[in-house]
Design a protein around this motif. Structure first.
Motif, short mmCIF file in Angstrom:
data_model
loop_
_atom_site.label_atom_id
_atom_site.label_comp_id
_atom_site.label_asym_id
_atom_site.label_seq_id
_atom_site.Cartn_x
_atom_site.Cartn_y
_atom_site.Cartn_z
N MET A 71 -43.67 96.33 -38.28
CA MET A 71 -44.51 96.29 -37.09
C MET A 71 -44.50 94.85 -36.56
O MET A 71 -44.57 93.90 -37.35
CB MET A 71 -45.93 96.72 -37.42
N ALA A 72 -44.37 94.70 -35.26
CA ALA A 72 -44.30 93.37 -34.67
C ALA A 72 -45.10 93.33 -33.38
O ALA A 72 -45.08 94.28 -32.60
CB ALA A 72 -42.86 92.96 -34.39
N THR A 83 -46.75 88.10 -34.67
CA THR A 83 -46.79 88.47 -36.08
C THR A 83 -45.77 89.57 -36.31
O THR A 83 -45.45 90.35 -35.40
CB THR A 83 -48.19 88.97 -36.50
N ARG A 84 -45.24 89.62 -37.52
CA ARG A 84 -44.32 90.69 -37.90
C ARG A 84 -44.49 90.92 -39.40
O ARG A 84 -44.55 89.96 -40.17
CB ARG A 84 -42.87 90.30 -37.58
N PHE A 85 -44.56 92.18 -39.79
CA PHE A 85 -44.82 92.47 -41.20
C PHE A 85 -44.33 93.88 -41.54
O PHE A 85 -44.07 94.71 -40.66
CB PHE A 85 -46.32 92.35 -41.51
N TRP A 200 -41.90 99.08 -35.05
CA TRP A 200 -42.83 99.34 -33.94
C TRP A 200 -43.10 97.98 -33.32
O TRP A 200 -43.71 97.11 -33.93
CB TRP A 200 -44.09 99.98 -34.49
N THR A 201 -42.59 97.79 -32.13
CA THR A 201 -42.68 96.50 -31.44
C THR A 201 -43.60 96.62 -30.25
O THR A 201 -43.45 97.52 -29.41
CB THR A 201 -41.29 96.05 -30.96
N ASP A 373 -51.24 88.17 -41.12
CA ASP A 373 -50.15 88.33 -42.08
C ASP A 373 -49.82 89.80 -42.31
O ASP A 373 -48.96 90.14 -43.14
CB ASP A 373 -50.47 87.65 -43.40
N GLY A 374 -50.49 90.66 -41.59
CA GLY A 374 -50.28 92.10 -41.70
C GLY A 374 -51.36 92.82 -42.45
O GLY A 374 -51.57 94.02 -42.24
#
Length: 398
Positions: A71-72, A83-85, A200-201, A373-374
């Motif tokens: 997910m981003a 963020t991206r995690f 999922w962006t 951080d997710g």
């Protein structure tokens, strides 16, 4: 036992399969003339997928669903990564991978498994009569049918809901509330210029959202939110012009998405409304499920999942209780009404926070994303799943 279901959507067909599996005779009626699902795709989180697994459709759903590993969030103006995690913790904690899936393909699967010969289209419900022993459904073409119970899965503008809540006899009707934004959605080919093929962006800025999820067949499901008043004029001939205007000057990834949209092939425009939670789901031998009972905004991705939870609860209740139709339907209501209503309110709160209806709250959310951080997002997603009846009280693994 014979069951009439009004509505051949995800909720109606899944409930039909659940009751068929118990040996009941089920027939579905829908006012649509042909199977044209509303919306391009939907997000099936772990609770929804588990219900489909329980219905015997696990392998088919996995084959149709997109692989969504990450997910981003990106800044809508600059394209900067906020963020991206990994979404692996959702799968690990809940015991099931989520799947974005094309709505038409899921709908076709459910209808085929239920049995298309038992689904009757172009049948508009205009009357319900419950004499305490049987329920009679009357249709606009003059036909009728009778059964031991009737389930209203007839959507946000449900006729069955008006019957159950007394709206047909002059009681105040359950009215929908406009959420404040319009959603545009459809399908485009996967393009790494828009977002990673397995992620999922979402691009966010100014209370707007532009997002893609991978679905099967090398496609992205896109959904784009534009805060605006309801009732604005729109003609299909306008195509994607409103999107070009709303997202002019946004990041290259957003421009790549808008450029990829083919309105003649896949573009839907939907004003987003919901319904205040209510608990009058049952009247005698008639009950509600799906959007008829808990119409929600899509902001937490639980609309279809909640309808599937209804089907699971109905199946369990009718498999395990023997005091009669009215008793079983009341037990179904007690299982579902509070849980479904809570999800409606969670989605409404999320819509308020993310669409700049409270600018300070939205600015705070953007700042939070930049430090995320997710773990916080994962906690919210799992929190929407953990109260599902499909977990059978077993909770989640840490």
């Amino acid at each position: 036992m014979k069951v009439i279901i009004i509505g051949a959507g995800v909720g109606g067909t899944s409930a039909g399969i659940a009751l068929q599996r118990l040996g009941h005779e089920v027939v579905i009626y829908d006012q649509m003339r042909e199977n044209k699902p509303v919306g391009a795709a939907l997000s099936l989180w772990s609770n929804g997928v588990k219900v489909l697994n329980w219905l015997g459709l696990g392998a088919e759903v996995a084959a149709l669903g997109g692989r969504m590993d990450e997910m981003a969030y990106l800044d809508g103006h600059t394209g900067e990564m906020m963020t991206r995690f990994s979404l692996e913790p959702v799968t690990r904690q809940t015991g099931q991978r989520p799947y974005p899936i094309a709505r038409a393909e899921l709908q076709g699967l459910l209808m085929e498994r239920f049995g298309v010969d038992s689904i009757h289209l172009n049948k508009k419900l205009v009357g319900i009569d419950d004499d305490g022993a049987v329920v009679t459904a009357s249709f606009a073409d003059g036909s009728t049918d009778t059964a031991d119970l009737l389930l209203g899965a007839d959507g946000a503008r449900s006729f069955t809901r008006d019957y159950v809540t007394g709206g047909l006899e002059g009681a105040p009707r359950v009215e929908r509330t406009y959420s404040g934004y319009t959603n545009y959605n459809g399908l485009v080919a996967v393009d790494e210029a828009i977002g990673a093929a397995d992620a999922w962006t979402t691009y966010v800025a100014d209370g707007k959202r532009c997002a893609v999820m991978p679905v099967g067949g090398g496609r992205f499901y896109f959904f784009v939110d534009v805060p605006q008043p309801s009732g604005l004029a729109y003609d299909r001939a306008d195509g994607k012009a409103p999107l070009e205007e709303a997202f002019a000057g946004w990041a290259p990834g957003v421009q790549a998405l808008v450029d990829a949209i083919r309105p003649e092939e896949s573009l839907n425009r939907v004003e987003i409304w919901d319904v205040d939670p209510f608990d009058t789901w049952v009247r005698g031998r008639v009950a509600l499920l799906g959007d008829a009972a808990h119409n929600t905004t899509p902001d937490i991705g639980q609309g279809a999942c909640s309808a599937l939870e209804d089907s699971f609860a109905l199946g369990i209740v009718f498999a395990t209780n023997t005091l009669g139709v009215e008793d079983s339907l009341e037990r179904y209501r007690r299982v579902r009404a509070d849980r479904a209503g809570d999800l409606v309110l969670r989605a409404r709160k999320r819509a308020w926070e993310t669409h700049a209806f409270d600018p300070e709250a939205t600015a705070a959310w953007y700042a939070q994303l930049r430090a995320e951080d997710g773990s916080g997002v994962i906690r919210g997603i799992v929190g929407n799943i953990e109260g599902s009846p499909v977990n059978l009280g077993g909770g989640l693994l840490p």
